[in-house]
Write an enzyme that holds these catalytic residues in place. Structure first.
Site, PDB file in Angstrom:
ATOM      1  N   GLY A  31       6.848  -6.613   4.501  1.00  0.00           N
ATOM      2  CA  GLY A  31       6.704  -8.007   4.060  1.00  0.00           C
ATOM      3  C   GLY A  31       5.263  -8.468   4.031  1.00  0.00           C
ATOM      4  N   HIS A  37       1.725  -4.404  -2.992  1.00  0.00           N
ATOM      5  CA  HIS A  37       3.163  -4.116  -2.862  1.00  0.00           C
ATOM      6  C   HIS A  37       3.849  -4.266  -4.226  1.00  0.00           C
ATOM      7  CE1 HIS A  37       2.388  -5.688   1.377  1.00  0.00           C
ATOM      8  NE2 HIS A  37       2.951  -4.529   1.631  1.00  0.00           N
ATOM      9  N   SER A 185      -4.283  -5.798   1.630  1.00  0.00           N
ATOM     10  CA  SER A 185      -3.522  -5.510   2.841  1.00  0.00           C
ATOM     11  C   SER A 185      -2.961  -6.822   3.378  1.00  0.00           C
ATOM     12  CB  SER A 185      -4.453  -4.889   3.892  1.00  0.00           C
ATOM     13  OG  SER A 185      -3.838  -4.928   5.164  1.00  0.00           O
ATOM     14  N   SER A 186      -1.765  -6.725   3.964  1.00  0.00           N
ATOM     15  CA  SER A 186      -1.175  -7.929   4.581  1.00  0.00           C
ATOM     16  C   SER A 186      -2.099  -8.443   5.670  1.00  0.00           C
ATOM     17  CB  SER A 186       0.184  -7.595   5.191  1.00  0.00           C
ATOM     18  OG  SER A 186       0.998  -6.988   4.231  1.00  0.00           O
TER      19      SER A 186
HETATM   20  P1  AMP Z   1       3.293  -2.242   4.425  1.00  0.00           P
HETATM   21  O1  AMP Z   1       4.069  -3.479   4.144  1.00  0.00           O
HETATM   22  O2  AMP Z   1       1.875  -2.488   4.819  1.00  0.00           O
HETATM   23  O3  AMP Z   1       4.025  -1.288   5.325  1.00  0.00           O
HETATM   24  O4  AMP Z   1       3.166  -1.493   3.044  1.00  0.00           O
HETATM   25  C1  AMP Z   1       4.300  -1.147   2.288  1.00  0.00           C
HETATM   26  C2  AMP Z   1       3.897  -0.161   1.237  1.00  0.00           C
HETATM   27  O5  AMP Z   1       2.928  -0.769   0.375  1.00  0.00           O
HETATM   28  C3  AMP Z   1       3.226   1.087   1.838  1.00  0.00           C
HETATM   29  O6  AMP Z   1       3.695   2.227   1.137  1.00  0.00           O
HETATM   30  C4  AMP Z   1       1.774   0.828   1.591  1.00  0.00           C
HETATM   31  O7  AMP Z   1       1.012   2.024   1.457  1.00  0.00           O
HETATM   32  C5  AMP Z   1       1.812   0.085   0.263  1.00  0.00           C
HETATM   33  N1  AMP Z   1       0.579  -0.696   0.085  1.00  0.00           N
HETATM   34  C6  AMP Z   1       0.017  -1.554   0.965  1.00  0.00           C
HETATM   35  N2  AMP Z   1      -1.148  -2.032   0.488  1.00  0.00           N
HETATM   36  C7  AMP Z   1      -1.320  -1.447  -0.727  1.00  0.00           C
HETATM   37  C8  AMP Z   1      -2.334  -1.510  -1.733  1.00  0.00           C
HETATM   38  N3  AMP Z   1      -3.426  -2.259  -1.577  1.00  0.00           N
HETATM   39  N4  AMP Z   1      -2.182  -0.785  -2.858  1.00  0.00           N
HETATM   40  C9  AMP Z   1      -1.080   0.004  -3.021  1.00  0.00           C
HETATM   41  N5  AMP Z   1      -0.091   0.115  -2.124  1.00  0.00           N
HETATM   42  C10 AMP Z   1      -0.206  -0.593  -0.991  1.00  0.00           C
END
Ligand code: AMP
Length: 281
Positions: A31, A37, A185-186
């Site tokens: 989330g 995402h 990034s979140s």
């Molecule tokens: P997370 O919510 O941070 O666990 O991320 C969920 C998915 O989104 C993971 O596979 C991350 O690698 C991907 N993700 C997060 N940030 C990015 C980004 N800037 N570009 C591409 N994919 C991302």
């Protein structure tokens, strides 16, 4: 778009979709969604008839309780972004739903988890494997989408699906960046405006370091990146290493492998950020 909280209900809906021969893709997330995402969601929608996005801040992959507690949670905004993107199902389980019993499984992925995120976040990839395997069992997707920002995570998931014989294709998607180059990034929302501005130096320094290849030695490029960032008081580099993209083990000469990857984890104030760059040799 449906928002579903229970595994049983999710399985019921998805089995109806499968009866209609629909292909199902899954995007696992925690989330606090951003365009990075959404780029995974768009790829999932392009490749599959049904797109499932999971939203679950998984406690078992956090080795730092404060990080788990302060992880941003923005469900309403997430749902609106996913509706707009064209997602079919959001799976947003509670902790009890995901872990009706404590997950005691201990995985062994060999040397790929001994380094970088695996070394600095003990237990992190075990928790990732616990939750992602449960998501794969619940959704049974044909394809699942992961971002290359978490480069090591993709390598771990690929080994996991082989070990567990899970019939899913893992699709790696490129890193989406802000206009300054900062990887989305979140966690960026936890940066102050000044830190946010400074944080663009991470991607900038990585990009600059690629211009030194192959003129400088591997260890010189590593030292350059670490020193350039540590010279800024706002940063503390946790690790930066240049590794073989398949084995994730350190390289010492550019000729050892093709397309080595430089992976960094750096604290910007209190916020831990990761990024990576592929070197062409
Ligand atoms: P997370 O919510 O941070 O666990 O991320 C969920 C998915 O989104 C993971 O596979 C991350 O690698 C991907 N993700 C997060 N940030 C990015 C980004 N800037 N570009 C591409 N994919 C991302």
């Amino acid at each position: 778009m449906r928002v579903i909280n229970s595994v049983k209900e999710l399985k019921r809906h998805l089995s109806e979709e499968r009866k209609k021969d629909k292909s199902i893709g899954l995007v696992p997330t925690m989330g606090a969604l951003h365009e990075g995402h959404i780029s995974l969601v768009e790829q999932c929608i392009a490749d599959n008839e049904i797109c499932v996005v999971s939203i679950f801040v998984n406690p078992t992959q956090f080795n730092d309780k404060n990080d788990f507690a302060s992880y941003p949670r923005t469900p309403e905004k997430d749902y609106a972004m996913l509706e707009e993107a064209g997602c079919d199902y959001i799976f947003a389980p509670s902790e009890e739903e995901m872990y009706p019993e404590p997950d005691m499984r201990v995985f062994d992925f060999g040397s790929i988890t001994d380094v970088m995120e695996g070394a600095y976040r003990p237990g992190h990839f075990n928790g990732v494997a616990q939750v992602v395997s449960k998501l794969f069992y619940a959704v049974e997707p044909c394809k699942a989408y992961f971002g290359e920002k978490d480069f090591q995570q993709i390598a771990v998931i690929r080994v996991m699906v082989k070990q567990l014989d899970i019939p899913v294709e893992i699709i790696a998607c490129p890193i989406l960046r802000e206009s300054t180059g900062l990887a989305m990034s979140s966690r960026n929302t936890r940066l102050t405006p000044e830190q946010h501005q400074k944080a663009s130096l991470i991607a900038h320094t990585l990009k600059e370091s690629a211009t030194f290849v192959p003129g400088k030695k591997v260890h010189e490029v590593i030292d350059y990146v670490i020193n350039a960032l540590n010279n800024e008081p706002v940063f503390r580099v946790e690790y930066f290493d240049i590794v073989n993209r398949d084995t994730l083990q350190s390289i010492h000469n550019w000729t050892e492998t093709t397309d080595p990857i430089g992976c960094i984890a750096v604290y910007c104030g209190e916020v831990r950020l990761i990024d990576n760059i592929t070197y062409k040799n």
